[in-house]
Design a protein around this motif. Structure first.
Motif, short mmCIF file in Angstrom:
data_model
loop_
_atom_site.label_atom_id
_atom_site.label_comp_id
_atom_site.label_asym_id
_atom_site.label_seq_id
_atom_site.Cartn_x
_atom_site.Cartn_y
_atom_site.Cartn_z
N ALA A 144 -1.52 -43.37 -6.52
CA ALA A 144 -0.24 -44.22 -6.56
C ALA A 144 0.51 -44.34 -5.86
N ILE B 133 -3.34 -50.47 -2.76
CA ILE B 133 -3.31 -49.38 -3.96
C ILE B 133 -3.48 -49.07 -4.85
N ILE B 134 -2.30 -49.47 -5.48
CA ILE B 134 -1.16 -49.15 -6.52
C ILE B 134 -2.04 -50.69 -7.28
N MET C 235 2.52 -52.53 3.98
CA MET C 235 3.33 -53.00 2.32
C MET C 235 1.94 -53.59 1.46
N GLY D 274 5.93 -49.40 5.32
CA GLY D 274 5.94 -51.12 5.00
C GLY D 274 7.75 -51.88 5.35
N PHE D 275 8.28 -51.94 4.26
CA PHE D 275 8.95 -52.29 3.34
C PHE D 275 10.22 -52.39 4.31
N GLY E 88 0.21 -44.81 -2.70
CA GLY E 88 0.11 -46.58 -2.19
C GLY E 88 1.82 -46.75 -2.06
N LEU E 89 2.14 -46.30 -2.86
CA LEU E 89 3.83 -46.49 -2.60
C LEU E 89 4.53 -45.93 -1.83
N GLY F 167 -0.51 -50.46 0.16
CA GLY F 167 0.08 -49.49 -0.37
C GLY F 167 -0.09 -50.91 -1.62
N GLY F 168 0.38 -51.77 -2.06
CA GLY F 168 0.32 -52.64 -3.19
C GLY F 168 -1.20 -52.77 -3.21
N TYR G 296 3.03 -45.56 1.05
CA TYR G 296 2.40 -46.56 2.72
C TYR G 296 3.49 -48.47 2.29
N PHE G 297 3.52 -48.56 0.42
CA PHE G 297 4.06 -49.91 0.47
C PHE G 297 5.77 -49.66 1.52
#
Lengths: 327, 358, 267
Positions: A124, B329-330, B323, A134-135, A127-128, B326-327, A130-131
């Motif tokens: 997880a 995946i979570i 984004m 991007g953010f 995922g954070l 990532g989102g 990559y987020f």
């Protein structure tokens, strides 16, 4: 025989021949190591308190620094005169953003994943990562930025010391970094060992269920600890940004915190520091004295190999507890 | 109503042990294969074939490789990109040294080089587990990255430092290099991927697959029923990196046409790992789903942006993709840690009992 | 209830496994201290004792998971200072665990099939194609496994992932996995913990049947004294890592040290 000479004798001859260069290399290793240690420290904080291996720590460093610089630019755009006022305002806002991030991570990522296997939480955080990349780029743009070190009253320039038959140059910002890291580590160690919250944090790391059953609030603990890791990340970001620049390419360097953790153990604050120093100094010495043999650039993987070798002999790290497996 | 297994009784264990025991599934697979082998080459546009289907198959293969290691055997690897690179560079060296041997043979052989490297870097897995192992595979990734850049011999001392794929022929038709038709490249990739998927499916459904999963689920118990941990883990590393190596060779030779070492960087490793996570750990069909979703998302995003007519720069689309990935995946880990493959299964299960779920 | 008279003599043979003077410590904590006992061919041997007596550690030593600092283990006439897990498994020692240690992601069938791993040896090449020898082997072992499934009456849960099964059934599948190894010595760690009366009766039946039909030697740890006294031929009692009694159920029941260990002594 020539190659053996080049590996085992020549580098040491060089060290002896120019001790000032050796001291210079050691100092650079020390500073790099301190910065690795700072990132590792963020990992350790979160791992100790939630058992989550937070892969996103490296990105949090970049994200924090980017937020600081980005907000500073926005403030200037909004008419706040550039200089220390805008810089400190930006610092406060960046701190706030890290707080919000901690809160959001707890709400969105951690809370729904309580009691899942560690590996799921670990993923997880991918995922954070990559987020956040991007953010961060979406909001502040992907171009490298200059850290506002001067505006934050951080020293710049270098001092030269006459020693070891030559001159050793030290950046003032590096000296400041070493001091700040030392203070931070002392503070965090105290926090974990001596305070009530610190003990609760350690309890949570051992078992989510058990901690819940004795009335420790996981939500609060996680927000606190992710915020603490955010502060560490911001500090790291400032120090690192002042040495180079703020951009997402830092994340590759941030991965070097992983071998540091392996040396130091995932749960030990002193371990993170010692591990950081070993890796930092090891890789600078390796690159400077042995690198030319292999065509240089070995810095990119040497740290991992040091850690790997080490793992084979001591799988639980320098300061980690020996694991007794039960069945 | 069509999806029923009622009346399909197994009278021997051979049928019962089949990978697809239900007749409708077998028909479905046959239809998919027919579309893939005949329909798409006949009716697909060049863009669709070379920019969507070929990459998708290549990524699926790499994802299957990583899935064998991470999904089936429970060994987390962050070195996929590096292993793919070994395959690509090995294939390049082989075909330039022995240009007369058919390129398809070299593609399949190049996997063995990455297999060897994989075993080498898998050795630490005997002593270390979990996150620690992930770091060990990172050392493979960074070392290989470095080697690809620093050893000019690997690219025959090209000044560009990149692999330049030469033209190679099969039955007189060019299948690699600039002259190769998309349909031909696609069919070659498809055949190899189909063959290797079949083999992977055979492996995971037999003794070897059971040993892998036993090690993943509870290594200590596996050891006590007589599964040799180190052999099993090393075999997983070997097979996994073979698949990744072949995927890397296919990627460069039948898709990119030329490749710089940067293609095999850590980002590629993560990319494939995400496919495996989202598709479903421990599921072959999930590897295809994951590849389709992760590779397809940016394409779809771009298409939507184009349709709506928004003025968004490509950079912004890329940021949004990050984004979204990532989102997602979570999101997936929260709602369905077993990934798309589980959703697929649940869907099939519902269909089986429809319209009377009880 | 088993008649303890003549069947003992016919059923039970020579010493199959003997541990001598075994000591095991974790850091400073002594888990087992100089324990010796033996298990004879064909018998049901119970290991009992209060919590923390070192029973599970003893089983872990026997199948090589823990390495004792001192002592010898003789299995089938071969003496060594410690067992290796693989040696134990291929030598015919199977095991179930206190907290079920099944492969949670796999179906009940696959779990039991995994128990056949050691008996399967078709090479990688044939495995790749799942044809010819590989398929023949798979079917042959599937047949064997189906017998176990019938024996344990778990036909209906074959295809269910074991993680979703209730505890009692998980224990049964675990027993099935151990039986699939065709063991000579079967170690059962609290096979009836957490079961209701009915399940306990079933499990007792299975244990007796395994012992009788397959002639498997069984060593079990159990807390339910009724079960232990009914099932076992001989009982060894551990307390604080030391052996305090060894003998037939009746002898052990009357042993003062055992009564003290269980009920506590007035100091």
């Amino acid at each position: 025989m020539d190659i053996l000479y080049k590996i085992f004798i020549d580098p040491f001859m060089q060290m002896g021949g120019a001790p000032d260069l050796l001291v210079q290399t050691l100092w650079e290793g020390l500073v790099a190591g301190m910065l690795y240690a700072l990132i590792a420290l963020g990992f350790v904080l979160i791992f100790k308190a939630s058992g989550v291996f937070n892969f996103a720590q490296g990105i949090m460093v970049v994200f924090a620094a980017l937020t600081l610089v980005g907000v500073y630019d926005l403030l200037r755009g909004a008419g706040v005169p550039s200089g220390w006022l805008a810089a400190y305002l930006a610092l406060a806002i960046a701190l706030g953003v890290m707080g919000i991030l901690a809160f959001a991570v707890e709400r969105v990522v951690l809370r729904p994943l309580v009691n899942q296997p560690d590996i799921i939480l670990f993923m997880a955080t991918f995922g954070l990562t990559y987020f956040l990349i991007g953010f961060g780029e979406f909001v502040f743009g992907g171009n490298p930025k200059r850290m506002i070190a001067g505006e934050l009253n951080l020293p710049s320039g270098a001092v030269e010391f006459k020693m070891a038959g030559g001159f050793v140059a030290m950046q003032k910002i590096d000296i400041a970094a070493v001091l700040i890291v030392s203070v931070m580590v002392a503070g965090l160690s105290f926090f974990f060992q001596r305070t009530r919250i610190g003990r609760a944090l350690r309890a949570v790391a051992d078992s989510h269920k058990a901690a819940l059953s004795v009335g420790i609030s996981l939500e609060q603990i996680w927000v606190v600890v992710w915020f603490a890791a955010g502060i560490v990340a911001l500090t790291t970001g400032i120090m690192w940004g002042a040495r180079s620049e703020v951009s997402f390419s830092l994340q590759i360097i941030a991965l070097k915190a992983l071998p540091v953790l392996i040396l130091g153990g995932f749960t030990s604050i002193p371990g993170a520091i010692v591990g950081g120093l070993i890796i930092g100094i090891g890789e600078k010495l390796g690159e400077f004295y042995w690198g030319p043999l292999l065509g240089s650039g070995i810095e990119s993987w040497l740290a991992y190999f040091i850690a790997l070798l080490f793992l084979l002999f001591r799988p639980q790290g320098l300061f980690g507890e020996k694991i007794i497996e039960r069945i | 109503m069509l999806y029923r297994e009622a009346g399909q009784f197994k009278t021997n264990y051979v049928d019962d042990q089949a990978v697809f025991p239900i007749r409708q599934d077998r028909i479905g697979i046959a239809v998919i294969l027919a579309v893939a082998f005949v329909g798409i080459p006949l009716f697909g546009s060049d863009f669709f074939i070379s920019a969507v289907m070929v990459p998708l198959l290549v990524f699926s293969l790499a994802a299957i490789g990583l899935n064998i290691l991470t999904g089936y055997t429970g060994l987390l690897s962050l070195g996929t990109g590096g292993f793919m690179g070994v395959g690509a560079f090995a294939c390049y060296k082989l075909t330039t040294i022995f240009p007369d041997v058919n390129i398809i043979i070299w593609i399949l052989v190049s996997g063995f080089f990455s297999c060897g490297i994989g075993i080498l870097f898998g050795l630490p897995s005997l002593r270390i587990k979990g996150f620690y192992l992930a770091v060990a595979t990172l050392s493979a990734q960074f070392f290989l990255d470095w080697a690809f850049v620093r050893i000019p011999w690997l690219v025959n001392n090209n000044t560009s430092g990149a692999i330049e794929v030469p033209s190679r022929y099969l039955f007189g038709m060019p299948i690699t290099g600039p002259m190769a038709q998309p349909e031909v490249r696609y069919l070659v990739v498809l055949s190899i991927v189909a063959l290797l998927t079949l083999i992977a499916s055979n492996l995971v459904h037999g003794r070897i697959g059971r040993s892998w999963m036993a090690v993943r689920d509870m290594d200590l118990a596996a050891e006590l029923i007589g599964i040799r941990l180190y052999r099993t883990k090393l075999l997983a590393f070997a097979v996994s990196s073979y698949y990744c190596g072949v995927a890397g060779a296919l990627m460069v030779f039948l898709w990119y046409g030329s490749a710089e070492p940067a293609v095999f960087g850590i980002d590629q490793s993560f990319f494939i790992l995400f496919m495996v996570i989202i598709g479903g750990l421990g599921s072959l069909v999930g590897s295809f789903f994951g590849a389709a979703l992760i590779y397809g998302m940016p394409i779809i995003l771009k298409a939507i942006v184009g349709l709506v007519g928004l003025q968004i720069s490509p950079a912004t689309v890329e940021h949004l993709t990050f984004m979204a990935v990532g989102g997602l995946i979570i999101l997936f880990l929260i709602i369905e840690p077993a990934g798309l493959a589980r959703l697929w299964q649940v869907g099939k299960q519902k269909l089986r009992v429809w319209p009377f779920p009880y | 209830m088993r008649a303890p008279d003549d069947s003992l003599k016919t059923r039970i043979g020579d010493v199959l496994l003997a541990v001598e003077d075994v000591s095991l410590a974790f850091g400073g904590v002594k888990a087992i201290n100089g324990v010796s006992f033996d298990i004879r061919q064909g018998e049901i041997r119970a290991i009992i004792g209060p919590n923390g007596a070192g029973k599970t550690s003893m089983l872990n030593v026997i199948n090589g998971f823990y390495h004792p600092q001192q002592g010898r283990i003789t299995f089938k006439g071969k003496t060594r200072s410690r067992m290796r897990p693989h040696e134990a498994a291929s030598g015919g020692i199977a095991r179930t665990f206190q907290n079920v240690a099944l492969f949670r992601g796999m179906s009940a069938l696959d779990n039991i099939m995994a128990g056949r791993t050691l008996k399967m040896n078709v090479n990688f090449f044939w495995q790749m194609f799942r044809r010819g020898p590989a398929m023949r082997e798979e079917i042959e072992h599937r047949r064997f496994v189906e017998e176990i499934i019938d024996f344990l009456k778990i036909q209906d849960i074959r295809r269910t992932p074991v993680g979703r099964l209730p505890y009692g059934l998980q224990k049964r599948v675990e027993l099935g996995r151990a039986l699939a190894m065709e063991p000579e010595l079967l170690l059962l760690d609290e096979p009836m913990a957490g079961m209701n009366l009915e399940e306990k009766e079933d499990m007792s039946r299975y244990i007796l049947d395994v012992n009788e039909y397959y002639g498997t030697t069984i060593a079990l740890i159990e807390h339910d004294m009724g079960v232990v006294m009914d099932l076992s031929d001989r009982v060894v009692v551990l307390d604080h890592g030391e052996k305090i009694a060894d003998g037939t159920p009746d002898e052990v029941k009357r042993n003062q040290a055992v009564i003290d260990a269980y009920l506590g002594v007035a100091h």
